[in-house]
Design a protein around this motif. Sequence first.
Motif, PDB file in Angstrom:
ATOM      1  N   GLN A 174       1.424  -1.339  -0.118  1.00 40.32           N
ATOM      2  CA  GLN A 174       0.560   0.433  -0.220  1.00 40.32           C
ATOM      3  C   GLN A 174       0.933   0.979  -0.261  1.00 40.32           C
ATOM      4  O   GLN A 174       2.123   1.158   0.998  1.00 40.32           O
ATOM      5  CB  GLN A 174      -0.962   0.306   1.688  1.00 40.32           C
ATOM      6  N   GLU A 175       0.345   2.312  -0.923  1.00 38.47           N
ATOM      7  CA  GLU A 175       1.221   3.265  -0.864  1.00 38.47           C
ATOM      8  C   GLU A 175       1.114   4.026   0.920  1.00 38.47           C
ATOM      9  O   GLU A 175      -0.115   3.917   1.216  1.00 38.47           O
ATOM     10  CB  GLU A 175       0.740   3.857  -1.725  1.00 38.47           C
ATOM     11  N   VAL A 219       6.640   0.975  -4.012  1.00 39.85           N
ATOM     12  CA  VAL A 219       6.209  -0.404  -3.940  1.00 39.85           C
ATOM     13  C   VAL A 219       7.746  -0.834  -4.816  1.00 39.85           C
ATOM     14  O   VAL A 219       7.800  -2.208  -3.749  1.00 39.85           O
ATOM     15  CB  VAL A 219       5.146  -0.411  -5.594  1.00 39.85           C
ATOM     16  N   ALA A 220       7.985  -1.005  -5.315  1.00 39.87           N
ATOM     17  CA  ALA A 220       9.535  -1.420  -5.948  1.00 39.87           C
ATOM     18  C   ALA A 220      10.144  -1.627  -4.766  1.00 39.87           C
ATOM     19  O   ALA A 220      10.941  -3.090  -3.787  1.00 39.87           O
ATOM     20  CB  ALA A 220       9.952  -1.136  -6.884  1.00 39.87           C
ATOM     21  N   THR A 268       9.707  -1.696  -1.317  1.00 37.32           N
ATOM     22  CA  THR A 268       9.024  -1.860  -0.452  1.00 37.32           C
ATOM     23  C   THR A 268       9.146  -3.707  -0.305  1.00 37.32           C
ATOM     24  O   THR A 268       9.183  -4.732   0.173  1.00 37.32           O
ATOM     25  CB  THR A 268       7.217  -1.574   0.731  1.00 37.32           C
ATOM     26  N   LEU A 269       9.041  -3.390  -2.017  1.00 38.90           N
ATOM     27  CA  LEU A 269       8.386  -5.872  -2.214  1.00 38.90           C
ATOM     28  C   LEU A 269       9.872  -5.608  -1.722  1.00 38.90           C
ATOM     29  O   LEU A 269      10.259  -7.029  -1.830  1.00 38.90           O
ATOM     30  CB  LEU A 269       8.244  -5.265  -3.481  1.00 38.90           C
ATOM     31  N   VAL A 270      11.133  -5.359  -2.106  1.00 40.51           N
ATOM     32  CA  VAL A 270      12.466  -5.799  -2.513  1.00 40.51           C
ATOM     33  C   VAL A 270      12.433  -5.921  -1.114  1.00 40.51           C
ATOM     34  O   VAL A 270      13.121  -6.628  -0.490  1.00 40.51           O
ATOM     35  CB  VAL A 270      13.460  -4.606  -2.902  1.00 40.51           C
ATOM     36  N   ASP A 271      12.366  -4.885  -0.020  1.00 46.33           N
ATOM     37  CA  ASP A 271      12.560  -5.178   1.453  1.00 46.33           C
ATOM     38  C   ASP A 271      11.928  -6.542   1.694  1.00 46.33           C
ATOM     39  O   ASP A 271      12.020  -7.471   2.748  1.00 46.33           O
ATOM     40  CB  ASP A 271      11.717  -4.409   1.960  1.00 46.33           C
ATOM     41  N   LEU A 316       7.368   4.900 -18.889  1.00 45.92           N
ATOM     42  CA  LEU A 316       6.561   4.844 -17.915  1.00 45.92           C
ATOM     43  C   LEU A 316       6.966   4.505 -16.269  1.00 45.92           C
ATOM     44  O   LEU A 316       6.788   4.064 -15.279  1.00 45.92           O
ATOM     45  CB  LEU A 316       5.254   3.641 -17.899  1.00 45.92           C
ATOM     46  N   GLY A 317       8.520   3.712 -17.036  1.00 43.98           N
ATOM     47  CA  GLY A 317       9.170   3.511 -15.665  1.00 43.98           C
ATOM     48  C   GLY A 317       8.305   2.432 -14.797  1.00 43.98           C
ATOM     49  O   GLY A 317       8.289   2.727 -13.085  1.00 43.98           O
ATOM     50  N   SER A 318       8.133   0.976 -15.036  1.00 47.95           N
ATOM     51  CA  SER A 318       6.965   0.491 -14.599  1.00 47.95           C
ATOM     52  C   SER A 318       7.769  -0.191 -13.089  1.00 47.95           C
ATOM     53  O   SER A 318       8.561  -0.290 -13.316  1.00 47.95           O
ATOM     54  CB  SER A 318       6.702  -0.726 -15.267  1.00 47.95           C
ATOM     55  N   VAL A 319       6.851  -0.215 -12.552  1.00 49.98           N
ATOM     56  CA  VAL A 319       7.428  -1.314 -11.150  1.00 49.98           C
ATOM     57  C   VAL A 319       8.712  -2.104 -11.624  1.00 49.98           C
ATOM     58  O   VAL A 319       9.499  -2.765 -10.775  1.00 49.98           O
ATOM     59  CB  VAL A 319       6.380  -1.970 -10.379  1.00 49.98           C
ATOM     60  N   SER A 320       7.777  -3.285 -12.276  1.00 48.95           N
ATOM     61  CA  SER A 320       9.069  -4.548 -13.044  1.00 48.95           C
ATOM     62  C   SER A 320       9.439  -4.277 -13.047  1.00 48.95           C
ATOM     63  O   SER A 320      11.311  -4.926 -13.163  1.00 48.95           O
ATOM     64  CB  SER A 320       8.232  -5.280 -14.096  1.00 48.95           C
ATOM     65  N   GLN A 321       9.983  -2.844 -13.796  1.00 46.46           N
ATOM     66  CA  GLN A 321      11.075  -2.741 -14.715  1.00 46.46           C
ATOM     67  C   GLN A 321      11.990  -2.453 -13.304  1.00 46.46           C
ATOM     68  O   GLN A 321      13.332  -2.331 -13.124  1.00 46.46           O
ATOM     69  CB  GLN A 321      11.282  -1.544 -15.561  1.00 46.46           C
ATOM     70  N   GLN A 322      11.459  -1.842 -12.854  1.00 48.54           N
ATOM     71  CA  GLN A 322      12.468  -1.031 -11.496  1.00 48.54           C
ATOM     72  C   GLN A 322      13.441  -2.017 -10.491  1.00 48.54           C
ATOM     73  O   GLN A 322      14.022  -2.587 -10.331  1.00 48.54           O
ATOM     74  CB  GLN A 322      11.651  -0.184 -10.207  1.00 48.54           C
ATOM     75  N   LEU A 323      11.562  -3.708 -10.147  1.00 50.86           N
ATOM     76  CA  LEU A 323      11.893  -4.199  -9.622  1.00 50.86           C
ATOM     77  C   LEU A 323      13.405  -5.439 -10.381  1.00 50.86           C
ATOM     78  O   LEU A 323      14.455  -6.015  -9.502  1.00 50.86           O
ATOM     79  CB  LEU A 323      11.010  -5.453  -9.241  1.00 50.86           C
ATOM     80  N   VAL A 324      13.463  -5.392 -11.642  1.00 55.68           N
ATOM     81  CA  VAL A 324      14.392  -5.770 -12.284  1.00 55.68           C
ATOM     82  C   VAL A 324      16.404  -5.282 -11.845  1.00 55.68           C
ATOM     83  O   VAL A 324      17.113  -6.053 -11.796  1.00 55.68           O
ATOM     84  CB  VAL A 324      14.444  -6.168 -13.852  1.00 55.68           C
TER      85      VAL A 324
END
Length: 149
Positions: free
Chosen positions: A40-41, A91-92, A94-97, A122-130
């Motif tokens: 959650q943001e 999001v990104a 926090t998911l990594v944490d 778009l700087g998507s969350v999936s790209q940040q996570l990669v």
Amino acid sequence: MLRIMIAVDGSDLALDAVHHALELVRRGGLQATLVLGHVQEEATLLELATQGADAVAEASVEAGSHLLASAVALVEAAGVPYETELGLGPVAATLVDMVERCGCDALFIGARGLGGLRGALLGSVSQQLVHMSPVPVTVVKHAEADAQV
């Protein structure tokens, strides 16, 4: 046993990642515990000031549980061991944490399937996570995205 974090936001795209993991377990013989993670943001100052921190926190937990419900139902129906994790923040990151805290070996996330310049803008969350994740990231494209190509 492997621990796989699946990013869940209540969308069909996130459910694609859940289906993918379940397919690997069912057909591939993969033995894994799935960790269904939702972020959650953080609340705005206005929300905190008008509703109070406790009310905002309670609403966040309720919303997170609601958004996890479809994924939980799929995993329970498949009889696959799972846990749920709720986080609060960007999001990104926090998911990594959450991946690190939960000792996960991999991270699955659904994606819109946008590529090239549009995806980069778009700087998507999936790209940040990669880029940020300490574990391998599997980006599961939505079936409709493949049909549009």
